[in-house]
Design a protein around this motif. Sequence first.
Motif, PDB file in Angstrom:
ATOM      1  N   ASP A  53       1.183 -15.235  -7.195  1.00 40.49           N
ATOM      2  CA  ASP A  53       2.081 -14.211  -7.723  1.00 40.49           C
ATOM      3  C   ASP A  53       2.964 -14.726  -8.856  1.00 40.49           C
ATOM      4  OD1 ASP A  53       3.471 -11.560  -7.534  1.00 40.49           O
ATOM      5  OD2 ASP A  53       5.157 -12.833  -6.968  1.00 40.49           O
ATOM      6  N   ASP A  62      -0.591  -8.846 -11.502  1.00 35.83           N
ATOM      7  CA  ASP A  62      -0.391  -8.474 -10.102  1.00 35.83           C
ATOM      8  C   ASP A  62      -1.611  -8.913  -9.284  1.00 35.83           C
ATOM      9  OD1 ASP A  62      -0.513  -6.983  -7.633  1.00 35.83           O
ATOM     10  OD2 ASP A  62       0.977  -5.614  -8.460  1.00 35.83           O
ATOM     11  N   THR A  64      -2.774  -8.111  -6.385  1.00 37.03           N
ATOM     12  CA  THR A  64      -3.569  -7.060  -5.734  1.00 37.03           C
ATOM     13  C   THR A  64      -4.457  -6.342  -6.740  1.00 37.03           C
ATOM     14  OG1 THR A  64      -1.740  -5.467  -5.950  1.00 37.03           O
ATOM     15  CG2 THR A  64      -1.885  -6.709  -3.892  1.00 37.03           C
ATOM     16  N   VAL A  95       2.077 -11.719  -2.056  1.00 37.88           N
ATOM     17  CA  VAL A  95       3.040 -10.626  -2.172  1.00 37.88           C
ATOM     18  C   VAL A  95       4.377 -11.130  -1.651  1.00 37.88           C
ATOM     19  CG1 VAL A  95       3.664  -8.295  -1.455  1.00 37.88           C
ATOM     20  CG2 VAL A  95       1.262  -8.865  -1.868  1.00 37.88           C
ATOM     21  N   ASN A 100       9.325  -5.444  -2.402  1.00 37.34           N
ATOM     22  CA  ASN A 100       8.131  -4.830  -1.808  1.00 37.34           C
ATOM     23  C   ASN A 100       8.448  -4.366  -0.386  1.00 37.34           C
ATOM     24  OD1 ASN A 100       5.787  -5.224  -3.764  1.00 37.34           O
ATOM     25  ND2 ASN A 100       6.601  -7.302  -3.644  1.00 37.34           N
ATOM     26  N   THR A 105       3.358  -2.372   1.051  1.00 39.11           N
ATOM     27  CA  THR A 105       2.469  -3.543   1.057  1.00 39.11           C
ATOM     28  C   THR A 105       1.322  -3.351   2.031  1.00 39.11           C
ATOM     29  OG1 THR A 105       4.261  -5.046   0.435  1.00 39.11           O
ATOM     30  CG2 THR A 105       2.350  -6.027   1.512  1.00 39.11           C
ATOM     31  N   ARG A 108      -1.244  -1.002   0.516  1.00 42.84           N
ATOM     32  CA  ARG A 108      -1.945  -1.579  -0.631  1.00 42.84           C
ATOM     33  C   ARG A 108      -2.983  -2.616  -0.178  1.00 42.84           C
ATOM     34  NH1 ARG A 108       1.474  -4.828  -4.851  1.00 42.84           N
ATOM     35  NH2 ARG A 108       2.979  -4.307  -3.243  1.00 42.84           N
TER      36      ARG A 108
END
Length: 352
Positions: A53, A62, A64, A95, A100, A105, A108
């Motif tokens: 990250d 990002d 993800t 993450v 967040n 989270t 996602r």
Amino acid sequence: MSPVIQLALAVGEPAAPPATGPARGPVPVPLTEAVAVAAAAREAGIAAIRLLDGVAAGHVLDPTVVAAYLAGLHDSSHTGLHDGLHDGLGYIAEVPTTHNAPYNTARRVLSLDRATGGLAGVALRAGGGDEVSQATAPDPRAAGPAARWTEYAHVLTRLWESFPRAALIGDQEAGVVVDDALVRPVGHEGAFYRVAGPLDGPSSAQGRPVVVADLGDLDVLDVTAVARSADVVVAGRERAAGADAALTEALRRAGRSREEVALLGRVEIAGHDLDPGDAATAAALAGELRDWAGEHRLDGFELVPIGGAGAVVAVVRALTPRLTGTPGSPADSRPLTLRAALGLPEPAAVAA
């Protein structure tokens, strides 16, 4: 079982090289070059790529989003459940708790896990809170990144179990899509978070995504903080000694066994230290790492190559087959889920 190999990779834009000496820590590779890295990782038998990250040597995308992009690339030569270019390769997105909310989270990461057929996980980083959760925090005075991590990870695992796959009926004749009796609210109220739940979609093929805890994260996490929810624990060289015994005891206190968690040793390797034509150097380093893992009862390694995409690929190709003892390409016999690739059992239900 052969040692588990996880690759740490930053994807994004590298910063300008330092005026003196090489860059410290991982260097982001452009997204286009990350495709080649992922292909090499799969061919070498890497279990998963941990997408970072943030790094000191540049700006990252990002994790993800990168994971979804890499996992979604298609190749018509592959068929079956995993039909992406890098099918069978797991993706673990870092993450942070900061900014967040747990529910966001959970949705996602679970979406990524379902899309890959059970090949996703999250490396939860300790940090601060988020604006959404703070507005309804049960205890606004609660503090401490380790305690926040513990509660956050617990909320994630409960959310991922709130809508089991068995609840998805899809009976057209009876007109029943979901068995509502199996979908359970979370109803969590702790020090940092108040989460009602449930999630709005079913769990994945591996039960729930894998949770990775890093004992080097801000130097605040320890085995006690992560024992309740972690599936993978990463320890650097400075914390490897005694980690197995400490983790085993912490898991026992949490009602879990050591077999439920993979303990990986982090290894930083400069790509220029491994000349592609120097097999002796790679063999010697692999032997040293296997001895280190055996001494400290590690289940595998997290490789952290230092350098650009070429250096990362060089490390993956030179070390992975020698560490796992599987020369050649094991790409055709990949486990179906990330849990299986990491040697983890099916997850037990999480207590409230």
